[in-house]
Design a protein around this motif. Structure first.
Motif, PDB file in Angstrom:
ATOM      1  N   VAL A   1      49.260  40.590  36.599  1.00 31.50           N
ATOM      2  CA  VAL A   1      50.546  39.874  36.622  1.00 31.50           C
ATOM      3  C   VAL A   1      50.311  38.380  36.775  1.00 31.50           C
ATOM      4  CG1 VAL A   1      52.714  39.576  37.875  1.00 31.50           C
ATOM      5  CG2 VAL A   1      51.761  41.880  37.545  1.00 31.50           C
ATOM      6  N   GLU A   2      49.447  38.007  37.702  1.00 36.58           N
ATOM      7  CA  GLU A   2      49.170  36.596  37.959  1.00 36.58           C
ATOM      8  C   GLU A   2      48.497  35.945  36.751  1.00 36.58           C
ATOM      9  OE1 GLU A   2      46.742  33.837  41.193  1.00 36.58           O
ATOM     10  OE2 GLU A   2      47.236  35.920  41.672  1.00 36.58           O
ATOM     11  N   ALA A   3      47.578  36.651  36.129  1.00 37.16           N
ATOM     12  CA  ALA A   3      46.885  36.096  34.962  1.00 37.16           C
ATOM     13  C   ALA A   3      47.872  35.820  33.834  1.00 37.16           C
ATOM     14  CB  ALA A   3      45.801  37.058  34.499  1.00 37.16           C
ATOM     15  N   ILE A   4      48.776  36.748  33.569  1.00 32.61           N
ATOM     16  CA  ILE A   4      49.763  36.567  32.509  1.00 32.61           C
ATOM     17  C   ILE A   4      50.629  35.343  32.790  1.00 32.61           C
ATOM     18  CG2 ILE A   4      51.807  37.591  31.429  1.00 32.61           C
ATOM     19  CD1 ILE A   4      50.430  40.347  31.925  1.00 32.61           C
ATOM     20  N   GLU A   5      51.047  35.188  34.033  1.00 28.19           N
ATOM     21  CA  GLU A   5      51.892  34.041  34.399  1.00 28.19           C
ATOM     22  C   GLU A   5      51.202  32.718  34.110  1.00 28.19           C
ATOM     23  OE1 GLU A   5      52.997  34.502  38.475  1.00 28.19           O
ATOM     24  OE2 GLU A   5      54.741  35.752  37.985  1.00 28.19           O
ATOM     25  N   HIS A   6      49.884  32.695  34.224  1.00 26.01           N
ATOM     26  CA  HIS A   6      49.140  31.451  34.052  1.00 26.01           C
ATOM     27  C   HIS A   6      48.474  31.347  32.675  1.00 26.01           C
ATOM     28  CE1 HIS A   6      49.513  31.474  38.493  1.00 26.01           C
ATOM     29  NE2 HIS A   6      49.521  30.156  38.346  1.00 26.01           N
ATOM     30  N   GLY A   7      48.797  32.256  31.782  1.00 26.59           N
ATOM     31  CA  GLY A   7      48.259  32.174  30.426  1.00 26.59           C
ATOM     32  C   GLY A   7      46.783  32.483  30.317  1.00 26.59           C
ATOM     33  N   MET A   8      46.242  33.230  31.266  1.00 22.29           N
ATOM     34  CA  MET A   8      44.819  33.586  31.270  1.00 22.29           C
ATOM     35  C   MET A   8      44.649  35.020  30.793  1.00 22.29           C
ATOM     36  SD  MET A   8      42.233  33.745  34.554  1.00 22.29           S
ATOM     37  CE  MET A   8      42.930  32.216  35.199  1.00 22.29           C
TER      38      MET A   8
ATOM     39  N   GLU B   1      41.641  35.141  44.965  1.00 22.36           N
ATOM     40  CA  GLU B   1      40.713  34.026  45.162  1.00 22.36           C
ATOM     41  C   GLU B   1      39.968  33.679  43.874  1.00 22.36           C
ATOM     42  OE1 GLU B   1      41.892  35.800  48.844  1.00 22.36           O
ATOM     43  OE2 GLU B   1      40.892  36.734  47.121  1.00 22.36           O
ATOM     44  N   THR B   2      39.479  34.696  43.160  1.00 25.00           N
ATOM     45  CA  THR B   2      38.725  34.393  41.942  1.00 25.00           C
ATOM     46  C   THR B   2      39.637  33.889  40.835  1.00 25.00           C
ATOM     47  OG1 THR B   2      38.818  36.720  41.229  1.00 25.00           O
ATOM     48  CG2 THR B   2      36.877  36.016  42.468  1.00 25.00           C
ATOM     49  N   LEU B   3      40.875  34.375  40.787  1.00 23.93           N
ATOM     50  CA  LEU B   3      41.812  33.857  39.795  1.00 23.93           C
ATOM     51  C   LEU B   3      42.152  32.397  40.081  1.00 23.93           C
ATOM     52  CD1 LEU B   3      44.214  36.882  39.294  1.00 23.93           C
ATOM     53  CD2 LEU B   3      42.655  35.929  37.615  1.00 23.93           C
ATOM     54  N   ALA B   4      42.307  32.057  41.351  1.00 24.00           N
ATOM     55  CA  ALA B   4      42.576  30.658  41.712  1.00 24.00           C
ATOM     56  C   ALA B   4      41.408  29.773  41.309  1.00 24.00           C
ATOM     57  CB  ALA B   4      42.847  30.541  43.209  1.00 24.00           C
ATOM     58  N   GLU B   5      40.194  30.228  41.552  1.00 25.45           N
ATOM     59  CA  GLU B   5      39.023  29.454  41.147  1.00 25.45           C
ATOM     60  C   GLU B   5      38.966  29.326  39.629  1.00 25.45           C
ATOM     61  OE1 GLU B   5      34.131  29.502  41.369  1.00 25.45           O
ATOM     62  OE2 GLU B   5      35.276  30.822  42.701  1.00 25.45           O
ATOM     63  N   ALA B   6      39.298  30.392  38.923  1.00 29.12           N
ATOM     64  CA  ALA B   6      39.294  30.342  37.461  1.00 29.12           C
ATOM     65  C   ALA B   6      40.277  29.284  36.953  1.00 29.12           C
ATOM     66  CB  ALA B   6      39.641  31.714  36.890  1.00 29.12           C
ATOM     67  N   ARG B   7      41.448  29.217  37.543  1.00 31.79           N
ATOM     68  CA  ARG B   7      42.418  28.195  37.123  1.00 31.79           C
ATOM     69  C   ARG B   7      41.890  26.796  37.409  1.00 31.79           C
ATOM     70  NH1 ARG B   7      45.895  31.636  39.852  1.00 31.79           N
ATOM     71  NH2 ARG B   7      46.282  30.088  41.474  1.00 31.79           N
ATOM     72  N   GLN B   8      41.290  26.623  38.569  1.00 31.45           N
ATOM     73  CA  GLN B   8      40.752  25.313  38.941  1.00 31.45           C
ATOM     74  C   GLN B   8      39.653  24.864  37.984  1.00 31.45           C
ATOM     75  OE1 GLN B   8      39.403  26.003  42.929  1.00 31.45           O
ATOM     76  NE2 GLN B   8      41.473  26.199  43.781  1.00 31.45           N
ATOM     77  N   ARG B   9      38.928  25.805  37.422  1.00 29.08           N
ATOM     78  CA  ARG B   9      37.782  25.480  36.577  1.00 29.08           C
ATOM     79  C   ARG B   9      38.068  25.690  35.089  1.00 29.08           C
ATOM     80  NH1 ARG B   9      32.511  27.766  39.745  1.00 29.08           N
ATOM     81  NH2 ARG B   9      31.529  26.722  37.954  1.00 29.08           N
ATOM     82  N   ASP B  10      39.372  25.776  34.761  1.00 33.02           N
ATOM     83  CA  ASP B  10      39.826  25.842  33.360  1.00 33.02           C
ATOM     84  C   ASP B  10      39.270  27.038  32.605  1.00 33.02           C
ATOM     85  OD1 ASP B  10      41.352  23.485  33.606  1.00 33.02           O
ATOM     86  OD2 ASP B  10      39.571  22.255  33.258  1.00 33.02           O
ATOM     87  N   VAL B  11      39.108  28.147  33.287  1.00 30.98           N
ATOM     88  CA  VAL B  11      38.688  29.387  32.633  1.00 30.98           C
ATOM     89  C   VAL B  11      39.900  30.006  31.945  1.00 30.98           C
ATOM     90  CG1 VAL B  11      37.891  31.752  33.052  1.00 30.98           C
ATOM     91  CG2 VAL B  11      36.773  29.825  34.208  1.00 30.98           C
TER      92      VAL B  11
END
Length: 257
Positions: free
Chosen positions: A211-218, A187-197
């Motif tokens: 794993v999810e963060a790496i996939e999204h370049g975070m 949930e917090t990773l999804a919010e971070a993506r939505q808010r350009d973190v």
């Protein structure tokens, strides 16, 4: 000295204890009373045998913790659970716990204080949970490697080794977010993506969050659950020291996590 009831009224009001949502097991507020006025306050992250012993050794009769007596949920008062309680009662030690109410406090909260420790300036809150936002976020123009050095230095002060997902060469942190403790989740990773973190600083998280963060370049920085939640209780103890005729001490019992 100060009456325990006066301190509890102040803490309940300042922290909005009855208003802020939390896990049922947190049971925020006064969890154990004592027999008389408070002369010395001990602050600690966890209610444990070691923090109780440390508070009593420091001649405190009020222990303020982030993770309270019932954090494990309903359990029998036998074995170690009984020994912890017996030591607290025998030492006439009151216990007050504050979890999310302390996390999100705008002056004394773990998140705002960690941002300050890392020399980051917040422009808002972050991390939605049941109608409130627990963490903080803000802009920066900082090489991510420099931010990582700041985090590692902070965590090392509490016997914790901060780790992070890979950082590409030249990565610059343009927007960061902080949620102390168990801050990394789907949930917090999804919010971070939505808010350009692009850089997310937490205490801990499960493997899949990396794993999810790496996939999204975070970049996610796991700075340590214990280390990131020392700041609020320390600040709360200092505030009581200023406001009431008591002294305060921090009981440091690092977990390494």
């Amino acid at each position: 000295m100060a009456e325990l009831s006066a301190i509890v009224r102040y803490l309940d009001s300042e922290l909005r204890t009855s208003e802020v949502p939390d896990y049922d097991a947190a049971l925020n507020g006064l969890q154990l009373a004592n027999s008389g006025p408070v002369s010395r306050v001990a602050a600690a992250v966890d209610f444990s045998a070691d923090t109780v012993a440390g508070a009593i050794r420091e001649r405190a009769n009020l222990l303020i913790v982030h993770h309270g007596m019932f954090w494990r949920g309903v359990h029998a008062l036998t074995g170690r659970a009984y020994e912890r309680l017996r030591a607290a009662v025998g030492g006439d030690l009151a216990v007050y716990a504050s979890h999310i109410p302390l996390d999100l406090h705008p002056e004394l909260g773990n998140n705002v204080l960690l941002a300050r420790e890392l020399r980051l300036e917040s422009d808002g809150t972050f991390g939605r949970y049941r109608g409130v936002e627990i963490g903080v976020t803000g802009p920066s123009n900082l090489p991510t490697t420099e931010l990582l050095e700041r985090v590692r230095a902070f965590s090392a002060g509490y016997n914790t080794t901060a780790v992070n997902t890979p950082v590409r060469d030249g990565h610059v942190t343009r927007r960061w977010a902080i949620i102390t403790g168990a801050g990394a989740s789907a949930e917090t990773l999804a919010e971070a993506r939505q808010r350009d973190v692009d850089t997310f600083i937490v205490g801990e998280g499960t493997h899949h969050t990396a794993v999810e963060a790496i996939e999204h370049g975070m970049v996610v920085v796991y700075a340590g659950h214990y280390a990131t939640e020392t700041l609020g209780v320390r600040a709360l103890g200092a505030r009581l020291d200023e406001r009431f005729d008591v002294s305060s001490v921090f009981v440091n019992v690092p977990t390494g996590l």
